[in-house]
Design a protein around this motif. Structure first.
Motif, PDB file in Angstrom:
ATOM      1  N   THR A  72     -56.655 -55.333-103.157  1.00  9.64           N
ATOM      2  CA  THR A  72     -58.050 -55.013-103.445  1.00  9.64           C
ATOM      3  C   THR A  72     -58.603 -54.185-102.296  1.00  9.64           C
ATOM      4  N   ALA A  73     -59.833 -53.701-102.457  1.00  9.26           N
ATOM      5  CA  ALA A  73     -60.462 -52.916-101.393  1.00  9.26           C
ATOM      6  C   ALA A  73     -60.558 -53.707-100.095  1.00  9.26           C
ATOM      7  N   GLU A  74     -60.734 -55.024-100.203  1.00 11.49           N
ATOM      8  CA  GLU A  74     -60.829 -55.856 -99.000  1.00 11.49           C
ATOM      9  C   GLU A  74     -59.547 -55.785 -98.168  1.00 11.49           C
ATOM     10  N   ASP A  75     -58.415 -55.646 -98.837  1.00 13.85           N
ATOM     11  CA  ASP A  75     -57.141 -55.536 -98.116  1.00 13.85           C
ATOM     12  C   ASP A  75     -57.048 -54.230 -97.336  1.00 13.85           C
ATOM     13  N   GLY A  76     -57.836 -53.245 -97.736  1.00 10.16           N
ATOM     14  CA  GLY A  76     -57.763 -51.940 -97.095  1.00 10.16           C
ATOM     15  C   GLY A  76     -58.197 -51.930 -95.648  1.00 10.16           C
ATOM     16  N   VAL A  77     -58.922 -52.961 -95.216  1.00 10.42           N
ATOM     17  CA  VAL A  77     -59.395 -52.985 -93.835  1.00 10.42           C
ATOM     18  C   VAL A  77     -58.230 -53.015 -92.848  1.00 10.42           C
ATOM     19  N   ARG A  78     -57.037 -53.376 -93.340  1.00  5.24           N
ATOM     20  CA  ARG A  78     -55.857 -53.361 -92.478  1.00  5.24           C
ATOM     21  C   ARG A  78     -55.606 -51.967 -91.910  1.00  5.24           C
ATOM     22  N   GLU A  79     -56.033 -50.932 -92.649  1.00  5.66           N
ATOM     23  CA  GLU A  79     -55.810 -49.565 -92.192  1.00  5.66           C
ATOM     24  C   GLU A  79     -56.508 -49.290 -90.858  1.00  5.66           C
ATOM     25  N   VAL A  80     -57.666 -49.923 -90.656  1.00  7.38           N
ATOM     26  CA  VAL A  80     -58.416 -49.701 -89.419  1.00  7.38           C
ATOM     27  C   VAL A  80     -57.618 -50.208 -88.224  1.00  7.38           C
ATOM     28  N   GLU A  81     -57.042 -51.397 -88.371  1.00 12.68           N
ATOM     29  CA  GLU A  81     -56.267 -51.958 -87.257  1.00 12.68           C
ATOM     30  C   GLU A  81     -54.932 -51.236 -87.097  1.00 12.68           C
ATOM     31  N   GLU A  82     -54.279 -50.913 -88.205  1.00 14.25           N
ATOM     32  CA  GLU A  82     -52.985 -50.247 -88.114  1.00 14.25           C
ATOM     33  C   GLU A  82     -53.107 -48.868 -87.480  1.00 14.25           C
ATOM     34  N   GLU A  83     -54.080 -48.084 -87.922  1.00 12.65           N
ATOM     35  CA  GLU A  83     -54.190 -46.701 -87.456  1.00 12.65           C
ATOM     36  C   GLU A  83     -54.916 -46.576 -86.123  1.00 12.65           C
ATOM     37  N   LEU A  84     -55.945 -47.403 -85.928  1.00 11.07           N
ATOM     38  CA  LEU A  84     -56.827 -47.227 -84.770  1.00 11.07           C
ATOM     39  C   LEU A  84     -56.767 -48.350 -83.753  1.00 11.07           C
ATOM     40  N   GLY A  85     -56.138 -49.473 -84.109  1.00  8.45           N
ATOM     41  CA  GLY A  85     -56.051 -50.596 -83.177  1.00  8.45           C
ATOM     42  C   GLY A  85     -57.333 -51.376 -83.030  1.00  8.45           C
ATOM     43  N   LEU A  86     -58.290 -51.191 -83.950  1.00 14.64           N
ATOM     44  CA  LEU A  86     -59.560 -51.910 -83.896  1.00 14.64           C
ATOM     45  C   LEU A  86     -59.520 -53.080 -84.875  1.00 14.64           C
ATOM     46  N   SER A  87     -59.878 -54.258 -84.385  1.00 18.13           N
ATOM     47  CA  SER A  87     -59.899 -55.450 -85.236  1.00 18.13           C
ATOM     48  C   SER A  87     -61.297 -55.626 -85.812  1.00 18.13           C
TER      49      SER A  87
END
Length: 210
Positions: A78-93
């Motif tokens: 779901t869209a909620e799972d997409g927040v993983r992209e922020v941590e994977e790409e940018l290292g921001l939790s």
């Protein structure tokens, strides 16, 4: 591995028609679902928008400036799972609850043999001070810059020729070097004007900008 990941195949209204591999989705130009996270900050009474510098190794749109963090949503996500992209790409939790929804914005584009038709679930992460602590995923992201939101809008609308950007580019050894430049619209991934117009509108509404 990435090319064999299963994505949902959608129609233009968002109805799921089935699944296909990422490679097939892009080869045949099927509508599919993505996650877009734009980051902004307020500094000295100005709003700045953050852009990632895509890695030169990327198959599509290498070395161009793009959405702060983005990625495909897999068939079981779901869209909620997409927040993983922020941590994977940018290292921001960042927690999904910290994001403001800007709605679903469709866009289409092409690069080489890739035909991209996305229904983007778009979100905003806003801070009242400069965003820091980026740890970039080298295979995906080569640097980060920011620019004045209003000036970027003027660039998109053809009201200015150049945009001043500041930030950093990461070297092979991980060293961050200052990146400051004046760029034209060709330096950015070519999203449609309708995508940008809706984005600007939703950011203004969310941040209560006149």
């Amino acid at each position: 591995m990435m090319e064999t990941e299963l994505l949902k195949v959608l129609d233009e209204s968002g109805r799921c028609l089935g699944t296909a591999t990422r490679e097939e989705v892009h080869r045949k130009g099927y509508w599919h679902e993505t996650f877009h996270c734009w980051m902004t900050e307020r500094w000295m009474d100005r709003i700045y928008l953050y852009f990632q510098l895509r890695s030169s190794c990327k198959k599509d749109y290498p070395s161009l400036l793009d959405i702060t963090a983005a990625g495909h949503l897999l068939a079981d996500e779901t869209a909620e799972d997409g927040v993983r992209e922020v941590e994977e790409e940018l290292g921001l939790s960042i927690r999904f609850q910290e994001l403001a929804s800007l709605g679903t914005i469709p866009w289409t584009g092409s690069s080489g043999d890739i035909i991209d038709r996305e229904l983007a679930r778009v979100y905003l992460y806003h801070q009242e001070s400069p965003i820091s602590g980026f740890f970039l995923q080298k295979e995906e992201v080569a640097g980060m810059v920011k620019a004045d939101l209003r000036e970027f809008e003027e660039l998109v609308l053809g009201e200015r020729d150049l945009l001043h950007v500041t930030g950093f580019k990461e070297q092979e050894d991980g060293e961050k070097v200052l990146l400051e430049d004046s760029v034209d619209l060709s330096a950015f991934v070519p999203h449609t004007i309708s995508y940008y117009l809706e984005l600007f509108k939703q950011i203004r509404l969310n941040l209560r900008l006149c």
